[in-house]
Design an enzyme around this catalytic site. Structure first.
Site, PDB file in Angstrom:
ATOM      1  N   GLU A 137     116.482  67.774  -3.896  1.00  0.00           N
ATOM      2  CA  GLU A 137     116.014  66.737  -4.536  1.00  0.00           C
ATOM      3  C   GLU A 137     114.575  65.562  -4.766  1.00  0.00           C
ATOM      4  OE1 GLU A 137     119.835  64.338  -5.208  1.00  0.00           O
ATOM      5  OE2 GLU A 137     118.433  62.132  -5.156  1.00  0.00           O
ATOM      6  N   ASP A 139     112.884  61.993  -5.909  1.00  0.00           N
ATOM      7  CA  ASP A 139     113.301  61.444  -6.374  1.00  0.00           C
ATOM      8  C   ASP A 139     111.689  60.146  -6.856  1.00  0.00           C
ATOM      9  OD1 ASP A 139     115.641  61.800  -6.093  1.00  0.00           O
ATOM     10  OD2 ASP A 139     116.172  60.981  -4.228  1.00  0.00           O
ATOM     11  N   GLU A 141     112.562  56.367  -7.279  1.00  0.00           N
ATOM     12  CA  GLU A 141     113.429  56.067  -7.752  1.00  0.00           C
ATOM     13  C   GLU A 141     113.192  54.287  -7.941  1.00  0.00           C
ATOM     14  OE1 GLU A 141     117.806  57.429  -5.041  1.00  0.00           O
ATOM     15  OE2 GLU A 141     115.794  57.004  -4.316  1.00  0.00           O
TER      16      GLU A 141
END
Length: 316
Positions: A137, A139, A141
Site C-alpha cells: 500500500e 497512502d 491520507e
C-alpha cells in the site's frame, strides 16, 4: 456663544481637512505595507519546483477511470466533481477500473473545514483485495482535526505486512503551507520501479527510494479513494473521535490523473517521469523545494522515531 460656535466650526473643519488629507496618505502607506508583505510572503512561501509533471498528464473524468467501491449512496458526481461523504450510517470509497504496476496517480482534493477529528480522507494505491493480510500500500491520507489545528497529511508505505498483526508502517506526516479546506490542490503519487515520490501541487514532499526488493512494493495495485471513520487513531492517536453532531463529513475530488503501466500492459512500458531529466532524477530545484517542505512542515518521520524497532525498517 458666537465665539464658541466659531471655535467649534474651526475645529471640525480642520479635523475634517486633516482626515481628508491623511486618508489618501494612510491608504498609500497601507498599500505599500501590503505590497511589501505580499512580496515577502512570495519570497518566503512555496518555492517553485521548476517542473510540473501534472501538466504533462491529461485529466480523466471519474467515470473514465473509476467506479464506486462501497457506500454508493454516499457518493455523487456532478459536473466533473466527485463528492463522497461520511455520516453515522456509512462512509464511501472508489477504485480505479484498471490495475497498475507503476505510474502517476493524482487528483485535486478539497477538504472539509471545522471539526473533522477521527475522519480520514484518502487517495492510495493498494492490492489488498488480491493479497488480504499480506498486501502492499502507498497512502496519501488526510487526518481529520479540530478547529484551530491544521490538517495532517500522512504519507505511508506498506510492503507485504499489513493486516497480519505485523504492521510495519513507514509514516511521514506533514502540515501544509496552505489551508486545504479553502480550495482544491493537487496531490499525487509517482510510483516507478526505482522510487515513490509524493507530490503536493507538483512540489515533491517525500521520496522513498527502492533500496531493496524487501522494502519496496513491486506487485500491481489499484488506485483507491475513500472517506471513513478512524477514530481509534486518526487524530492525536485517538484522543479526539469523530463527532457525528458535525455530519456529514465531505471530501471533494476532481481532475483525476491516471497515467502509467497497467498490470496487463507491455513489459517495455515506462511510467511518467517526475523530473525534466531523462534520467528521472529530481532536479536541483525540485530537491531544494522538497528540502524546504521537510525543513518547515515535516511533523513526523518514522526513521527518526526512537520508539521504532529499526531492525524492521532497514531502509532508514
Amino acid at each position: 456663544m458666537r465665539n464658541k460656535h466659531m471655535a467649534l466650526h474651526f475645529t471640525i473643519y480642520h479635523h475634517f481637512s486633516f482626515h481628508c488629507f491623511m486618508a489618501p496618505v494612510l491608504y498609500l502607506i497601507l498599500t505599500l505595507i501590503l505590497t511589501v508583505s505580499s512580496s515577502s510572503s512570495t519570497v518566503h512561501g512555496q518555492p517553485s519546483p521548476g517542473y510540473y509533471p501534472s501538466s504533462k498528464i491529461n485529466s480523466l473524468s471519474f467515470d473514465q477511470g473509476f467506479r464506486n467501491r462501497w457506500g454508493p449512496q454516499h457518493q455523487r458526481v456532478d459536473q466533473g466533481e466527485l463528492t463522497i461523504w461520511l455520516d453515522r450510517s456509512s462512509g464511501s470509497g472508489f477504485k480505479s477500473l484498471r490495475q497498475y504496476r507503476s505510474g502517476y496517480f493524482g487528483a485535486a482534493i478539497k477538504l472539509q473545514p471545522g471539526y473533522t477529528a477521527g475522519v480520514i480522507t484518502s487517495l492510495y494505491l493498494s492490492n489488498n483485495e488480491d493479497h488480504p493480510g499480506n498486501h502492499d500500500e502507498v497512502d496519501i491520507e488526510f487526518l481529520g482535526t479540530i478547529p484551530g489545528k491544521p490538517y495532517t497529511l500522512q504519507t505511508n508505505v506498506y510492503i507485504r505486512g499489513s493486516g497480519d498483526g505485523n504492521i510495519i508502517g513507514r509514516e511521514m506526516q506533514f502540515h501544509l503551507w496552505f489551508d486545504p479546506t479553502q480550495d482544491f490542490h493537487n496531490y499525487a503519487i509517482l510510483w516507478t520501479p526505482s522510487e515513490i515520490i509524493f507530490l503536493v501541487d507538483d512540489v515533491p514532499i517525500r521520496r522513498y527510494p527502492r533500496k531493496s526488493d524487501a522494502t519496496f512494493p513491486l506487485r500491481p495495485m489499484y488506485l483507491y479513494g475513500s472517506i471513513w471513520d478512524a477514530s481509534s487513531w486518526a487524530t492525536e492517536n485517538g484522543r479526539y473521535k469523530a463527532n457525528y453532531q458535525y455530519q456529514p463529513f465531505v471530501g471533494r475530488y476532481k481532475n483525476f490523473k491516471l497515467a502509467g503501466c497497467t498490470a496487463d500492459g507491455p513489459a517495455t512500458c515506462s511510467p511518467p517521469s517526475a523530473s525534466p531529466s531523462s534520467s528521472s532524477d529530481l532536479s536541483q530545484q525540485q530537491l531544494s523545494a522538497m528540502a524546504w517542505v521537510q525543513r518547515n512542515y515535516l511533523a513526523y518521520n518514522y526513521c527518526h522515531d526512537p520508539n521504532r524497532d529499526h531492525t524492521q525498517i532497514p531502509e532508514c
